[in-house]
Design an enzyme around this catalytic site. Sequence first.
Site, PDB file in Angstrom:
ATOM      1  N   LYS A 196     -13.195  -0.409  16.543  1.00 12.52           N
ATOM      2  CA  LYS A 196     -11.618  -0.982  16.530  1.00 12.52           C
ATOM      3  C   LYS A 196     -11.092  -0.747  17.938  1.00 12.52           C
ATOM      4  O   LYS A 196     -10.405  -1.796  18.455  1.00 12.52           O
ATOM      5  CB  LYS A 196     -10.719  -0.275  15.460  1.00 12.52           C
ATOM      6  CG  LYS A 196     -11.036  -0.940  14.256  1.00 12.52           C
ATOM      7  CD  LYS A 196     -10.503  -0.438  13.235  1.00 12.52           C
ATOM      8  CE  LYS A 196     -10.797  -1.051  11.709  1.00 12.52           C
ATOM      9  NZ  LYS A 196     -10.212  -0.278  10.750  1.00 12.52           N
ATOM     10  N   LYS A 233     -10.266  -4.310  19.699  1.00 11.46           N
ATOM     11  CA  LYS A 233      -8.569  -4.652  19.770  1.00 11.46           C
ATOM     12  C   LYS A 233      -8.335  -4.187  21.175  1.00 11.46           C
ATOM     13  O   LYS A 233      -7.088  -4.398  21.358  1.00 11.46           O
ATOM     14  CB  LYS A 233      -7.772  -3.827  18.565  1.00 11.46           C
ATOM     15  CG  LYS A 233      -8.253  -4.196  17.342  1.00 11.46           C
ATOM     16  CD  LYS A 233      -7.455  -3.869  16.172  1.00 11.46           C
ATOM     17  CE  LYS A 233      -7.841  -4.060  14.913  1.00 11.46           C
ATOM     18  NZ  LYS A 233      -6.978  -4.016  13.837  1.00 11.46           N
ATOM     19  N   PHE A 244      -3.961   2.881  15.162  1.00 12.83           N
ATOM     20  CA  PHE A 244      -4.334   3.957  13.977  1.00 12.83           C
ATOM     21  C   PHE A 244      -5.434   3.099  13.155  1.00 12.83           C
ATOM     22  O   PHE A 244      -5.451   1.854  13.243  1.00 12.83           O
ATOM     23  CB  PHE A 244      -3.071   4.265  13.131  1.00 12.83           C
ATOM     24  CG  PHE A 244      -2.429   5.439  13.544  1.00 12.83           C
ATOM     25  CD1 PHE A 244      -1.635   5.391  14.840  1.00 12.83           C
ATOM     26  CD2 PHE A 244      -2.564   6.667  12.870  1.00 12.83           C
ATOM     27  CE1 PHE A 244      -0.966   6.462  15.153  1.00 12.83           C
ATOM     28  CE2 PHE A 244      -1.833   7.648  13.472  1.00 12.83           C
ATOM     29  CZ  PHE A 244      -0.921   7.999  14.466  1.00 12.83           C
ATOM     30  N   ASN A 259       0.786  -1.345  -0.065  1.00 13.02           N
ATOM     31  CA  ASN A 259       0.044  -0.074   0.070  1.00 13.02           C
ATOM     32  C   ASN A 259       0.887   1.214   0.062  1.00 13.02           C
ATOM     33  O   ASN A 259       2.175   1.182   0.124  1.00 13.02           O
ATOM     34  CB  ASN A 259      -0.954   0.026   1.156  1.00 13.02           C
ATOM     35  CG  ASN A 259       0.023  -0.091   2.580  1.00 13.02           C
ATOM     36  OD1 ASN A 259       0.615   1.020   2.785  1.00 13.02           O
ATOM     37  ND2 ASN A 259      -0.357  -1.102   3.110  1.00 13.02           N
TER      38      ASN A 259
HETATM   39  O1  C5P Z   1      -8.295  -3.376  11.344  1.00 15.88           O
HETATM   40  P1  C5P Z   1      -7.545  -2.300  10.778  1.00 15.88           P
HETATM   41  O2  C5P Z   1      -6.324  -2.992  10.079  1.00 15.88           O
HETATM   42  O3  C5P Z   1      -8.076  -0.960  10.197  1.00 15.88           O
HETATM   43  O4  C5P Z   1      -6.617  -1.703  12.159  1.00 15.88           O
HETATM   44  C1  C5P Z   1      -5.957  -0.788  12.140  1.00 15.88           C
HETATM   45  C2  C5P Z   1      -4.812  -0.761  13.133  1.00 15.88           C
HETATM   46  O5  C5P Z   1      -4.224  -2.183  13.514  1.00 15.88           O
HETATM   47  C3  C5P Z   1      -3.635  -0.103  12.967  1.00 15.88           C
HETATM   48  O6  C5P Z   1      -2.980   0.362  14.032  1.00 15.88           O
HETATM   49  C4  C5P Z   1      -2.563  -1.159  12.391  1.00 15.88           C
HETATM   50  O7  C5P Z   1      -1.249  -0.861  12.596  1.00 15.88           O
HETATM   51  C5  C5P Z   1      -2.855  -2.375  12.988  1.00 15.88           C
HETATM   52  N1  C5P Z   1      -2.919  -3.931  12.262  1.00 15.88           N
HETATM   53  C6  C5P Z   1      -2.052  -4.724  12.850  1.00 15.88           C
HETATM   54  N2  C5P Z   1      -2.017  -6.016  12.081  1.00 15.88           N
HETATM   55  C7  C5P Z   1      -2.795  -6.099  11.102  1.00 15.88           C
HETATM   56  C8  C5P Z   1      -3.336  -5.246  10.507  1.00 15.88           C
HETATM   57  C9  C5P Z   1      -3.701  -3.882  11.244  1.00 15.88           C
HETATM   58  O8  C5P Z   1      -1.353  -4.542  13.579  1.00 15.88           O
HETATM   59  N3  C5P Z   1      -2.530  -7.327  10.298  1.00 15.88           N
END
Ligand code: C5P
Length: 397
Positions: free
Chosen positions: A338, A342, A324, A209
């Site tokens: 979230k 989380k 984030f 990305n």
């Molecule tokens: O669920 P989402 O991807 O939108 O959440 C974003 C947050 O989760 C960010 O802080 C990102 O660094 C973290 N993230 C992570 N591992 C992933 C996907 C997202 O730690 N596989």
Amino acid sequence: MSVAGKRIVVGVSGSIAAFKVAGWVSALVKEEAQVSVMMTESACQFVTPLTMAALSGEPAQSDMFAEGAGERISHIRLAQEADLFLIAPATAQTIARLAYGLADDLLSAAVLASRARVLVCPAMNSQMFTHPATQDNIAKLREYGYQVIAPESGRMACGDEGPGRLPEWDVVREALLGSLVEQDLAGQQVLITAGPTREPLDPVRFLSNPSSGKMGYQLARTARRRGAEVVLVSGPVSLDPPPGVRVVQVQTAQEMYAAVMAEAPAATVIVKAAAVSDFRPEQVFAGKVKKEAAESVLRLERTPDILEKLGRMKAEHGWFLVGFAAESGNIKEEGRRKLSRKNLDLIAVNNILSPNAGFESETNQLLLLDANGETELPLVSKEQAANLLWDHISRSA
Ligand code: C5P
């Protein structure tokens, strides 16, 4: 938090590196510091006072008894009004003068007359630098509370190799900013993730990305500046490592997961600013995939959610956990969802549809959500956004 409006006296002594400090004076003036330059007699052999005067906008002073010195802004008043003395380059001679409290030239007299912070950047031949006499003098400066920035190692102007080179401006600028700001994150062990991940399909292709890593790198830089010990786990980005920060480079989500799990036990605050790829090719091919096979090769699977895993481990470790979220609609609801799913202490939500925020932009506008409510931060540079986020965290953590 900047040097704007600060009175900085740049004390230049006679090393070939003096020409580099002309650039630093110019950089400080661009950041709106009020800069006065004081030069030792031998510094004037390397750079002219005229150069320094033109760059700083004030006469560069070198002679205590120069004609008209009495009418000019006196060096004693300058010393008393200064916020900071930056002695760069500091030669063995100037370091010895300062260590012995001599006052036989304008610069050393002004340092004695001042109670401002003093930052010293030694630059000299490496034999001179490593000589016990110089090392003893440097130790003495540290005892006086002066901050001495270690010189870099490398090839010197005289051809020798070793420690003694003037550090890069970025390193000195960070030390300078750090000495001017409150160390409200001192004692915190901060773990930050930044940048994208790359999920390979074959040796020449990957899924990723456009994350630039700028937000995470600014978070690391500003946390360090405010006194934290910082580890930055970074995906592939084209940014210089922030001075004083330990950087662990990773490529894939799986590598980021492993690095974060290894570093997390020592952390007190974790900020996950990385744009981790949510999925990856199920199969990684050893050879380059032929174009004819395009339709049949791209099956995807989920990557581990690192933040969610940390959320589940949080109670045991007592971290302050910050995530984030990049959202394009219903940003508050998605953010709240979230935050709770989380198990985070704070979430910073980006609206990725906003033109001046998010991925590759220089600026950011964050919405902070936590158990106490919400705070909308203004649209500011990523450096300012990072500082505002730390203000919030240091009040809560
Ligand atoms: O669920 P989402 O991807 O939108 O959440 C974003 C947050 O989760 C960010 O802080 C990102 O660094 C973290 N993230 C992570 N591992 C992933 C996907 C997202 O730690 N596989």
